[in-house]
Design an enzyme around this catalytic site. Structure first.
Site, PDB file in Angstrom:
ATOM      1  N   CYS A 255      42.186  42.927  53.968  1.00 50.51           N
ATOM      2  CA  CYS A 255      42.494  43.929  54.986  1.00 50.51           C
ATOM      3  C   CYS A 255      43.431  43.375  56.059  1.00 50.51           C
ATOM      4  O   CYS A 255      43.430  42.180  56.334  1.00 50.51           O
ATOM      5  CB  CYS A 255      41.217  44.365  55.680  1.00 50.51           C
ATOM      6  SG  CYS A 255      39.987  45.004  54.557  1.00 50.51           S
TER       7      CYS A 255
ATOM      8  N   TRP B  59      41.269  46.528  51.831  1.00 50.55           N
ATOM      9  CA  TRP B  59      40.989  45.932  50.529  1.00 50.55           C
ATOM     10  C   TRP B  59      39.496  46.136  50.329  1.00 50.55           C
ATOM     11  O   TRP B  59      38.671  45.559  51.048  1.00 50.55           O
ATOM     12  CB  TRP B  59      41.356  44.453  50.561  1.00 50.55           C
ATOM     13  CG  TRP B  59      41.237  43.743  49.247  1.00 50.55           C
ATOM     14  CD1 TRP B  59      42.168  43.725  48.253  1.00 50.55           C
ATOM     15  CD2 TRP B  59      40.153  42.930  48.797  1.00 50.55           C
ATOM     16  NE1 TRP B  59      41.721  42.957  47.204  1.00 50.55           N
ATOM     17  CE2 TRP B  59      40.488  42.448  47.512  1.00 50.55           C
ATOM     18  CE3 TRP B  59      38.933  42.552  49.342  1.00 50.55           C
ATOM     19  CZ2 TRP B  59      39.650  41.626  46.772  1.00 50.55           C
ATOM     20  CZ3 TRP B  59      38.094  41.730  48.609  1.00 50.55           C
ATOM     21  CH2 TRP B  59      38.453  41.280  47.340  1.00 50.55           C
TER      22      TRP B  59
ATOM     23  N   HIS C 219      35.309  21.447  19.635  1.00 49.12           N
ATOM     24  CA  HIS C 219      33.896  21.691  19.951  1.00 49.12           C
ATOM     25  C   HIS C 219      33.615  23.185  20.151  1.00 49.12           C
ATOM     26  O   HIS C 219      32.613  23.541  20.759  1.00 49.12           O
ATOM     27  CB  HIS C 219      33.488  20.884  21.179  1.00 49.12           C
ATOM     28  CG  HIS C 219      33.645  19.407  20.972  1.00 49.12           C
ATOM     29  ND1 HIS C 219      32.849  18.691  20.110  1.00 49.12           N
ATOM     30  CD2 HIS C 219      34.558  18.518  21.462  1.00 49.12           C
ATOM     31  CE1 HIS C 219      33.237  17.426  20.099  1.00 49.12           C
ATOM     32  NE2 HIS C 219      34.279  17.296  20.913  1.00 49.12           N
TER      33      HIS C 219
END
Ligand code: F6R
Length: 608
Positions: A2, A74, A505
């Protein structure tokens, strides 16, 4: 994250507020809004999406007012929408904008609902407007209402507010979220980011936690956490407006990639002498601190954490110091054991990352030898609150994806590794060699920028895929992690990084013709082993792209191989970052994403 801007002048401030919002766009946001005091009422406009939409609404409605507040949001609480956008309002009287998070919002919301306040948004911010209105209804004035509000709220907040019955002031409050005043002959201004006011003033007052401010066009009054009148220092910041323009580049990210030779030069400037690092470059008395360091605890987030992972290798190899490194968001919650003579080191572009700042506050209560920050923003909270600092001097970084901040962090961290070795009388020859290599680094980086046409060929292949794997070994594993982070954040391609030896792996199962594998293959002691790992990928039909000079004896098509300029092996992690940045940028360009403001992301993450 923001952004807040507020203004009080003798002229209409609508345009100026919108210009300020544009300057904060780089922080990341989903909606925008403005409240302008028109004396008889307050004009209230909000829009979902870009500031442009808000601006066109303003052009149609033509609100005019000499006092106003504006915001880019935001989303944290409640989806991105016009109702959730700020400013929030109570009874058409009190309008507020807020950055941060109100932790006790559920409790306060309940109290206010019982008093008859109706909530129209899903945010934690709307209650601020109602709470202020409630205090005003109890015959308090706006300043008193702000002071009472401060006692009610828990969490991190920067707030700007205006009251319909007061047409000459705006009000501010700060706690753990950046907010500053901008002072000019034209009037008084406030913002959560000095860049918002870059065309208005270069004089700023950085507010402190607990401050409440009353500001009019001609004066401001600050009251501290104890409600005492406070006089704070005015700081002059000379931010050139060129730093805020794209200067002919298509995106800020592209400009910032190309600025790296100069940015690194600026990081080194005044910090290295003839053959060694200079004394006390981390601040007066820092040499004494460094000579007592036996261990290092690094705390950082995202790209800055990757810089820390590279540096941990350097601290061990150059200064024989073991390093513990933690995500800023995790560090406080693992009950960290603090060994004696441990330096607490934070790394941050913005200096405002809430997790990193929270970690510093926690560390200050523990038995660390001292705190040091590697930071890009001199006025930031981390820079102000750490015992010592080294500024990266990269200049404002506007693109959300960190580029020049990362490589300058690495250069600064190498200076720290050399300084620690110097303080311990270790490796004088190596120090001389690395200092000389650092001097050549900006030129070598310039040269690597010329690799763009070759990288574009790889980008065309990667852009067609939905996944990518980045491989590196040793000190190149964090660089592979940084390459993978860059690709995912701006192109939205799912990417992962592995130390190449780990492939067998598990991840080897992912390899097929649709999996581009981008490998970092410098000529070092791990080259042979790495090449065997890459042969395993090739044998399984993986689409292999190799960056580095060790792959000469592999049978690869030339378009799949990128050789880099020669460089001191200790500095190669910095050099190998450049093609990865260009690769992500070119892939994102091909996929047509919003490169400077990728979806869901924010530049400065001021919430935990
Ligand atoms: C990625 C990026 C982020 C930041 C992180 C920490 O490109 O920029 O991962 O590195 O949010 O931010 P600072 O460095 O400001 O603490």
């Amino acid at each position: 994250m923001c952004g807040i801007i507020a203004a009080a002048t003798e002229k209409s401030v609508g345009k100026l507020l919108v210009q300020g919002l544009y300057k904060m766009e780089y922080r990341g946001y989903d909606s925008a809004g403005v409240a302008l005091h028109q004396v008889k009422d307050i004009a209230h406009l909000r829009s979902l999406g870009k500031v442009e939409k808000l601006e066109s609404k303003m052009k149609k409605q033509k609100p005019r007012g000499k006092i106003g507040i504006a915001h880019t949001r935001w989303a944290t609480h409640g989806k991105p929408s016009e109702e959730n956008a700020h400013p929030h309002v109570s009874k058409d009287r009190v309008f507020i904008v807020h950055n941060g998070i109100i932790e006790n919002y559920i409790e306060l919301k309940e109290q206010l609902s019982k008093k008859g306040y109706v909530f129209v948004s899903q945010t934690d911010s709307e209650l601020i407007a109602h709470q202020l209105d409630f205090f005003l209804s109890q015959k308090h004035n706006m300043f008193e209402a702000m002071s009472l509000l401060k006692k009610k709220l828990q969490g991190a907040f920067a707030i700007a507010a205006i009251d319909q019955s007061d047409d000459s002031h705006f009000y501010l409050m700060r706690n753990k979220s950046p907010l500053l005043l901008g002072i000019s002959e034209e009037g008084m201004f406030a913002a959560s980011d000095p860049l918002a006011l870059v065309d208005i003033t270069n004089e700023f007052v950085f507010l402190e936690d607990g401050d409440v401010v009353e500001a009019s066009a001609s004066e401001y009054k600050i009251f501290d956490e104890n409600e005492k009148r406070a006089i704070r220092k005015i700081t002059k910041l000379n931010i050139s407006s060129e730093a805020m323009s794209k200067n002919g580049y298509r995106h800020f990210m592209e400009k910032e990639i190309y600025e790296q030779p100069t940015a690194i030069l600026n990081t080194l400037d005044g910090r290295i002498g003839g053959e060694d690092v200079l004394e006390n470059i981390f601040g007066e008395g820092s040499n004494d601190l460094l000579s007592n360091v036996e261990r290092i605890q690094i705390v950082a987030a995202g790209t800055s954490l990757h810089a820390g992972r590279v540096a941990a290798n350097w601290f061990s190899a150059i200064a024989q110091i073991p390093t513990q490194i933690d995500y800023a968001s995790e560090y406080r919650y693992k009950n960290p054991y603090v060994d004696k003579n441990t330096l607490f080191l934070t790394i941050s572009q913005s200096g405002e990352t809430a997790d990193t700042l929270g970690a510093l506050h926690y560390a200050k209560e523990r038995d660390y030898l001292g705190s040091l920050t590697i930071c890009n923003v001199p006025t930031s909270s981390l820079a102000r609150e750490s015992d010592f600092m080294l500024l990266t001097n990269a200049g404002p970084e506007i693109g959300v994806a960190s580029t020049k901040a990362f490589t300058t962090q690495l250069a600064a961290l190498m200076l720290l590794a050399l300084s620690l070795a110097k303080a311990r009388n270790l490796n004088p020859k190596l120090r001389t060699r690395v200092v000389s290599a650092l001097r050549s680094l900006p030129e070598i980086i310039s040269e690597s920028l010329n690799l763009k046409p070759k990288i574009i060929r790889i980008a065309k292949e990667v852009a067609k895929k939905d996944n990518a794997l980045f491989l590196g070994r040793g000190i190149f594993y964090p660089i592979a992690q940084e390459g993978s982070l860059k690709l995912k954040e701006i192109s939205y391609i799912h990417a992962e990084a592995y130390p190449a030896g780990e492939l067998k792996h598990g991840p080897l199962a992912l390899i097929d013709k649709d999996m581009p594998v981008i490998a970092l293959a410098p000529e070092n002691e791990l080259a042979e082993k790495l090449i065997s790992n890459l042969e395993e990928v090739k044998a399984r039909g993986g689409k292999l792209f190799v960056i580095g000079n060790a792959a000469g004896n592999m049978t690869l098509k030339p378009k799949n191989l990128i050789n880099l300029p020669e460089c001191d092996f200790l500095l190669t992690p910095i050099l190998y970052t450049i093609p990865l940045q260009i690769l992500s940028y070119e892939v994102a360009l091909l996929r047509g994403t919003d490169i400077d403001q990728p979806r869901n992301l924010a530049k400065s993450v001021t919430v935990e």
